[in-house]
Motif scaffolding. Structure first.
Motif, PDB file in Angstrom:
ATOM      1  N   GLU A  13       3.206 -12.242  31.531  1.00 57.44           N
ATOM      2  CA  GLU A  13       3.049 -12.634  30.139  1.00 57.44           C
ATOM      3  C   GLU A  13       4.399 -12.790  29.458  1.00 57.44           C
ATOM      4  O   GLU A  13       4.584 -13.697  28.626  1.00 57.44           O
TER       5      GLU A  13
ATOM      6  N   GLY B 180       5.792 -16.160  29.765  1.00 59.85           N
ATOM      7  CA  GLY B 180       5.031 -17.236  29.122  1.00 59.85           C
ATOM      8  C   GLY B 180       3.827 -17.707  29.896  1.00 59.85           C
ATOM      9  O   GLY B 180       3.298 -18.792  29.622  1.00 59.85           O
ATOM     10  N   LEU B 181       3.368 -16.922  30.866  1.00 57.10           N
ATOM     11  CA  LEU B 181       2.233 -17.309  31.701  1.00 57.10           C
ATOM     12  C   LEU B 181       0.960 -16.608  31.240  1.00 57.10           C
ATOM     13  O   LEU B 181       1.005 -15.533  30.636  1.00 57.10           O
ATOM     14  N   THR B 182      -0.164 -17.209  31.566  1.00 59.03           N
ATOM     15  CA  THR B 182      -1.467 -16.607  31.306  1.00 59.03           C
ATOM     16  C   THR B 182      -1.936 -15.894  32.569  1.00 59.03           C
ATOM     17  O   THR B 182      -1.950 -16.492  33.651  1.00 59.03           O
ATOM     18  N   VAL B 183      -2.306 -14.634  32.447  1.00 53.89           N
ATOM     19  CA  VAL B 183      -2.700 -13.853  33.619  1.00 53.89           C
ATOM     20  C   VAL B 183      -4.120 -14.230  34.027  1.00 53.89           C
ATOM     21  O   VAL B 183      -5.083 -14.000  33.287  1.00 53.89           O
ATOM     22  N   ASP B 184      -4.250 -14.832  35.199  1.00 51.65           N
ATOM     23  CA  ASP B 184      -5.549 -15.210  35.749  1.00 51.65           C
ATOM     24  C   ASP B 184      -6.216 -14.056  36.484  1.00 51.65           C
ATOM     25  O   ASP B 184      -7.446 -13.953  36.519  1.00 51.65           O
TER      26      ASP B 184
ATOM     27  N   GLY C 295      -0.219 -15.442  37.553  1.00 51.92           N
ATOM     28  CA  GLY C 295       0.003 -16.007  36.234  1.00 51.92           C
ATOM     29  C   GLY C 295      -0.048 -17.533  36.283  1.00 51.92           C
ATOM     30  O   GLY C 295       0.506 -18.149  37.219  1.00 51.92           O
ATOM     31  N   ARG C 296      -0.717 -18.146  35.328  1.00 52.54           N
ATOM     32  CA  ARG C 296      -0.893 -19.596  35.305  1.00 52.54           C
ATOM     33  C   ARG C 296       0.007 -20.208  34.238  1.00 52.54           C
ATOM     34  O   ARG C 296       0.079 -19.734  33.117  1.00 52.54           O
ATOM     35  N   LYS C 297       0.687 -21.291  34.614  1.00 53.87           N
ATOM     36  CA  LYS C 297       1.560 -22.000  33.683  1.00 53.87           C
ATOM     37  C   LYS C 297       0.749 -23.058  32.938  1.00 53.87           C
ATOM     38  O   LYS C 297       0.040 -23.851  33.553  1.00 53.87           O
ATOM     39  N   SER C 298       0.866 -23.070  31.627  1.00 54.07           N
ATOM     40  CA  SER C 298       0.055 -24.001  30.826  1.00 54.07           C
ATOM     41  C   SER C 298       0.609 -25.408  30.963  1.00 54.07           C
ATOM     42  O   SER C 298       1.752 -25.606  31.382  1.00 54.07           O
TER      43      SER C 298
END
Length: 266
Positions: free
Chosen positions: A191, A194-198, A263-266
């Motif tokens: 996080e 800047g990533l969203t935790v999947d 983590g997913r990059k938007s």
């Protein structure tokens, strides 16, 4: 690992390389579905940062197939040479020397950027490394972290001499500023980049400890001696303990739990 062209922390003798292959196979069995959900599959472009001797890199190259790309990076020449030997016949695989926080790889070029058991050996640089991994992932791509929480590792029944070796190893790593519970922080690190935790989970089997397999602490016995945390007599005692264990008809149970986060990059 830590910095470019450093000495590898764990001796890459044949026994240690066999341990890496065993752990890589266990990782694929435990995490295979998560690899696929992250984006590792035929035709994908994957980077393995801190690839060590290439055991996982080999499996990643098999997973992406001839139309994909699997690039390994490590900061130790010895590890790079071992990884090249592991994947050398696969045209979709390559290995290069580079620092985990400055690999020299192109930005936004990879579907998945994997980093296994690197952060625990780079105390103080965790956020810097994960930030760089995020830069390497393409939009919509993933950063896949795996690391340890040593409070979750155990063997039953325990051997007091092997436990003593493990304790000295923890003292050695802590003295170098490394966080051996960094697995707990993987979600926060993703996080922060800047990533969203999947996904953020604990995984791994409890197995019968295979005869002949040695721990990372044993591979670091030379470093323990050099740092004053062990003597020749200690090393002899630990070796005798492992040999006692090898001779047991009933193998001890061992927990090889790891923490993973995607983590997913938007």
């Amino acid at each position: 690992m830590t910095s470019t062209n450093t000495r590898y922390a764990l001796r890459l003798d044949p026994g240690e390389r066999d341990r890496y292959r065993m752990m890589a196979a266990a990782a694929l069995e435990a995490e295979g579905a998560e690899w696929a959900r992250a984006g590792i599959g035929p035709g994908a472009s994957v980077a393995d940062i801190g690839c060590g001797p290439g055991a996982v890199l080999r499996l990643l190259a098999d997973a992406v197939g001839p139309d994909g790309q699997a690039v390994g990076v490590d900061g130790a020449t010895e590890a790079v040479e071992a990884a090249l030997a592991e994947v050398g016949e696969l045209p979709q695989a390559s290995v290069r020397l580079g620092d985990a926080a400055a690999t020299g790889l192109p930005a936004a070029a990879f579907d998945v950027v994997m980093c296994r058991h690197v952060l625990a050996h780079n105390g103080g640089r965790e956020a810097q490394i994960v930030g760089h991994l995020a830069e390497l992932a393409r939009p919509g791509g993933a950063v896949y972290l795996v690391d340890v929480d040593h409070t979750m590792l155990w063997m039953s029944p325990p051997d007091p001499d092997v436990a003593d070796l493990h304790g000295r190893y923890l003292e050695y790593q802590t003295g170098r500023g490394n966080d051996l519970q960094v697995g707990r922080s993987l979600g926060e690190l993703l996080e922060g980049a800047g990533l969203t935790v999947d996904a953020f989970r604990v995984a791994g089997p409890i197995i019968r400890a295979p005869a002949g397999v040695r721990s990372p602490a044993w591979a670091a016995r030379g470093e323990l001696r050099e740092s004053g945390l062990a003597t020749d007599a200690d090393v002899t005692r630990w070796d005798e303990a492992f040999r006692r264990m090898d001779a047991l008809a009933q193998r001890p149970w061992a927990c090889v739990t790891t923490v993973s986060a995607v983590g997913r990059k938007s």
